[in-house]
Structure formats: structure tokens, C-alpha cells
Scaffold this motif. Structure first.
Motif, mmCIF file in Angstrom:
data_model
loop_
_atom_site.group_PDB
_atom_site.id
_atom_site.type_symbol
_atom_site.label_atom_id
_atom_site.label_comp_id
_atom_site.label_asym_id
_atom_site.label_seq_id
_atom_site.Cartn_x
_atom_site.Cartn_y
_atom_site.Cartn_z
ATOM 1 N N VAL A 1 -11.278 0.311 -1.611
ATOM 2 C CA VAL A 1 -12.148 1.778 -2.070
ATOM 3 C C VAL A 1 -11.629 2.225 -3.186
ATOM 4 O O VAL A 1 -12.053 2.527 -4.180
ATOM 5 C CB VAL A 1 -11.751 2.891 -0.769
ATOM 6 N N ARG A 2 -10.256 1.951 -3.299
ATOM 7 C CA ARG A 2 -9.358 2.624 -4.447
ATOM 8 C C ARG A 2 -9.466 1.729 -5.559
ATOM 9 O O ARG A 2 -9.490 2.350 -6.580
ATOM 10 C CB ARG A 2 -7.856 2.817 -3.927
ATOM 11 N N SER A 3 -9.376 0.368 -5.227
ATOM 12 C CA SER A 3 -9.269 -0.774 -6.520
ATOM 13 C C SER A 3 -9.940 -1.806 -5.784
ATOM 14 O O SER A 3 -9.192 -2.654 -5.426
ATOM 15 C CB SER A 3 -7.838 -0.640 -6.796
ATOM 16 N N PRO A 4 -11.348 -2.015 -6.041
ATOM 17 C CA PRO A 4 -11.964 -3.314 -5.521
ATOM 18 C C PRO A 4 -11.376 -4.511 -6.133
ATOM 19 O O PRO A 4 -11.281 -4.569 -7.353
ATOM 20 C CB PRO A 4 -13.377 -2.883 -6.018
ATOM 21 N N THR A 5 -11.511 -5.626 -5.340
ATOM 22 C CA THR A 5 -11.127 -6.949 -5.691
ATOM 23 C C THR A 5 -12.218 -7.506 -6.135
ATOM 24 O O THR A 5 -13.221 -7.978 -5.167
ATOM 25 C CB THR A 5 -10.185 -7.662 -4.440
ATOM 26 N N ILE B 1 0.794 -1.207 -0.036
ATOM 27 C CA ILE B 1 -0.058 -0.203 0.155
ATOM 28 C C ILE B 1 1.131 1.131 -0.155
ATOM 29 O O ILE B 1 1.531 1.484 0.983
ATOM 30 C CB ILE B 1 -0.972 0.025 1.197
ATOM 31 N N SER B 2 0.731 2.218 -1.135
ATOM 32 C CA SER B 2 1.648 3.201 -0.974
ATOM 33 C C SER B 2 1.005 4.680 -0.792
ATOM 34 O O SER B 2 1.895 5.179 -0.281
ATOM 35 C CB SER B 2 2.442 3.306 -2.607
ATOM 36 N N HIS B 3 -0.237 4.709 -1.069
ATOM 37 C CA HIS B 3 -0.471 6.062 -1.033
ATOM 38 C C HIS B 3 -2.232 5.911 -0.915
ATOM 39 O O HIS B 3 -2.927 5.333 -1.356
ATOM 40 C CB HIS B 3 -0.202 7.137 -1.988
ATOM 41 N N PHE B 4 -2.884 6.878 0.151
ATOM 42 C CA PHE B 4 -4.386 7.067 0.106
ATOM 43 C C PHE B 4 -4.474 8.470 0.278
ATOM 44 O O PHE B 4 -3.856 9.195 1.361
ATOM 45 C CB PHE B 4 -4.871 6.252 1.372
ATOM 46 N N ALA C 1 -7.233 11.859 0.557
ATOM 47 C CA ALA C 1 -8.427 12.571 0.733
ATOM 48 C C ALA C 1 -9.061 13.517 -0.346
ATOM 49 O O ALA C 1 -10.243 13.761 -0.341
ATOM 50 C CB ALA C 1 -8.452 13.293 1.885
ATOM 51 N N ASP C 2 -8.121 13.451 -1.698
ATOM 52 C CA ASP C 2 -8.808 14.557 -2.467
ATOM 53 C C ASP C 2 -9.012 13.866 -3.961
ATOM 54 O O ASP C 2 -9.112 14.230 -5.103
ATOM 55 C CB ASP C 2 -7.739 15.366 -2.812
ATOM 56 N N GLU C 3 -9.344 12.349 -3.882
ATOM 57 C CA GLU C 3 -9.889 11.583 -4.943
ATOM 58 C C GLU C 3 -11.250 12.267 -5.296
ATOM 59 O O GLU C 3 -12.159 12.731 -4.658
ATOM 60 C CB GLU C 3 -9.699 9.992 -4.915
#
Length: 341
Positions: A111-115, A25-28, A30-32
Motif C-alpha cells: 500500500v505504501r510503496s507498490p512493487t 518494515i519500520s512504520h505504518f 493511519a493518517d497518510e
């Protein structure tokens, strides 16, 4: 300490331990463009903030059903499955924070990339990919008459650290941990070839005595290596069957040359031979026609060492001090409660 080791081996060897994957996990942020309603990311005056999770969804790969646990239930069951129940109180707290950090990271990743195979869940019952849970019935069966006492200790530890997570530069980490690092942890750079700021080499004096020996006759070693799906047939002089050809400065074996020809990783060989870790030495006895391995630590050796951390807790260190020691530059943070949003 002996009971701690015994219990931890029982529940942890199948994990080894938080799965450490090359894709970390590299980054999350709040401004997506869009933040789904189930995302723990919330707006804050201090950049990214994370709302406390209230539930965890688990997909059962056998029954193909979804179970929804409260975050408290998830944390208790995940702590039960990942460490001996008689660990020191501050160690139980540290493990609880690790498991909360793990599931927070899983939620953010989904949230970013659903499996697709998770069907909207955070994890599944596939323990080759996700950390396992231990239901109360299994826990009771394991600890018998000590069950009530131990579960109470775990529940108290979970309650005391609810919402705490480990962050590096403001973002949740991948909280890798192992059973014992054998005196010093390995860096992600050495093991995975990826530089991760909080997964560096860290000395752990309490682990220095964790060493095991394993011996194989020529016939046993030949059978174990040649019968692997991707095994190698050993043909030459047995004294040349195994040569460690590349290690890190700590002795972690990166490459082993088999039969003077074939190169495999130390991790691969340790898996074939069921060695506790890839940090080992090997010697051959012509007299006894056998190979002796001296193995240091247990697990992948990255991140927090439970064996060392438990001793640190016994010496009076808090769970926060322990976590921030093993995860270089990381900080233990608190989630934003629903009322604080």
C-alpha cells in the motif's frame, strides 16, 4: 520430537526462514493522505487499527498470472510450507499468527510503496523473496496416510487464531523466525547492523542441545571455497586457511579471515559450506588433513526459534506466551472485523 525435526527440515530449510532483509518494515500510519480501498488500515478511536484481511493475491512468476486466495487458504498453505505438520497445537497456532503477521505487513508495504513486479499482488511465487505456499496436493504427497489428520490440525489452528497478529508499539512486526537458535537468538543489531526493538537476544534453554558437526577434508574445503562465483583461492598453510576473527558475545561469526588475507562474513562462509548456521567453531587436524566445524542452531538465528518454541508448547505454554517471549516487547493483537469498523 524426531519426526517434528525431520518434517521441519524438509519444509523449512529453503526458507531459513522469514527472509530477514536490511530494510525492515519500520512504520505504518493511519493518517497518510490517501488510504487505498484494499488497505487493511482503518480509522479507529485508538489510533491505527487493522481490518482483518479477507484475501491474498499471489503473482505466479512462471505463468504470469494472478491467483486470489482467501486469507484462510493462504494461512493454511503458508503454515504447511513453513513447519512440520506434527508440531504441537500451540506451535501451529504460533506459526499461523506469524504467517498472518507476515502477510499483513506485506499488504501494508505494498500500500505504501507498490512493487512493480508484483502487479498489485501481495507476494509472488519467487521464494527467494517471499515465503512459499504448499498446495494441498503437495502436502498430501509429503504426509501420505497422515495427511487428513495433519491438515485438520492445521486448519483448526488457523481458525482459532484468525486475525491475530504480532505488534510492536502498535505496528505489525517483521516476524523473523529460524529453525533453531542453538540456545540464544541473535539480535538484528548484531546480524544486520540495525537496531530492531523486538529482535533482541533471547535465551532459549530448549535449544541448547541443538548442535551439529561437519567435517571437510583439505581437498573438499579447497574445492568448495575456490569454486564459488566470488570464491577465493587458498594458497598458504592449510592450518591458516580459516581463522575466525570476529564474533558476537553468543559466538555468532561475523568475520572469517581466509588464507590470512581475505575477509568474508560468517554467513557467507556458512552458505559456501552448507553449514546450518553462522554460529560455529572450526578446528584443523594436521593428522587427518581435515577441518571440523561445530555448528549451533539452524537458520539466521533471529526471532522465534521453532525448535525451542515447539518444546515450550509441549511444556504447556500458549502460542501467545511463546510469541511474546521471543519477540521482545511485542504483543499479540486482534484485527478489527468488518462489522467492528
Amino acid at each position: 520430537m524426531k519426526s517434528f525435526i525431520k518434517g521441519l527440515v524438509v519444509v523449512a530449510l529453503s526458507l531459513l526462514l522469514i527472509p530477514v532483509l536490511p530494510a525492515l518494515i519500520s512504520h505504518f500510519t493511519a493518517d497518510e493522505p490517501a488510504i487505498p480501498a484494499y488497505s487493511p488500515i482503518v480509522e479507529s478511536e485508538k489510533n491505527t487499527a487493522y481490518q482483518m484481511l479477507d484475501e491474498v493475491r499471489v503473482y505466479n512468476v512462471v505463468s504470469q498470472t494472478v491467483a486470489t486466495l482467501s486469507v484462510e487458504e493462504y494461512m493454511v498453505e503458508s503454515v504447511c510450507a513453513s513447519i512440520s505438520a506434527d508440531a504441537e497445537p500451540e506451535m501451529l497456532k504460533a506459526q499461523a499468527v506469524i504467517m498472518y503477521t507476515y502477510i499483513l505487513g506485506r499488504r501494508l508495504e505494498e500500500v505504501r510503496s507498490p512493487t512493480p513486479e508484483l502487479y498489485g499482488c501481495d507476494i509472488s511465487t519467487d521464494t527467494n523473496k517471499y515465503t512459499p505456499l504448499m498446495p494441498r496436493a503437495v502436502f498430501d504427497d509429503m504426509y501420505k496416510d497422515k495427511s487428513e489428520e495433519y491438515i485438520k490440525n492445521i486448519e483448526e489452528a488457523v481458525e482459532s487464531v484468525m486475525g491475530e497478529y504480532i505488534a510492536y508499539q502498535g505496528m505489525p512486526i517483521v516476524p523473523a523466525y529460524c529453525f533453531s537458535c542453538g540456545g540464544v537468538t541473535e539480535s538484528a543489531q548484531s546480524v544486520l547492523g540495525e537496531n530492531v526493538g523486538y529482535l533482541k537476544e533471547v535465551e532459549s534453554e530448549f535449544d541448547a542441545d541443538y548442535q551439529t558437526d561437519a567435517m571437510y577434508t583439505q581437498e573438499e574445503l579447497f574445492a568448495r571455497i575456490t569454486t564459488q562465483p566470488d570464491g577465493i583461492t587458498l594458497l598458504g598453510d592449510p592450518s591458516d586457511w580459516l581463522n575466525i576473527t570476529k564474533t558476537t558475545d553468543t559466538g555468532y561469526v561475523l568475520e572469517v579471515t581466509l588464507d590470512s588475507t581475505h575477509v568474508v562474513t560468517g554467513a557467507q562462509l556458512s552458505q559456501w559450506l552448507n553449514l546450518p548456521s553462522p554460529r560455529f567453531t572450526v578446528s584443523y587436524s594436521e593428522e587427518f588433513k581435515s577441518f571440523t566445524f561445530k555448528v549451533y542452531g539452524c537458520g539466521h538465528l533471529i526471532g522465534l526459534s521453532q525448535y525451542g518454541a515447539n518444546k515450550m508448547a509441549k511444556e504447556g505454554m500458549s502460542h501467545t506466551q511463546i510469541l511474546e517471549y521471543f519477540y521482545s516487547g511485542a504483543k499479540v493483537c486482534e484485527s478489527v472485523s468488518y462489522e467492528e469498523k
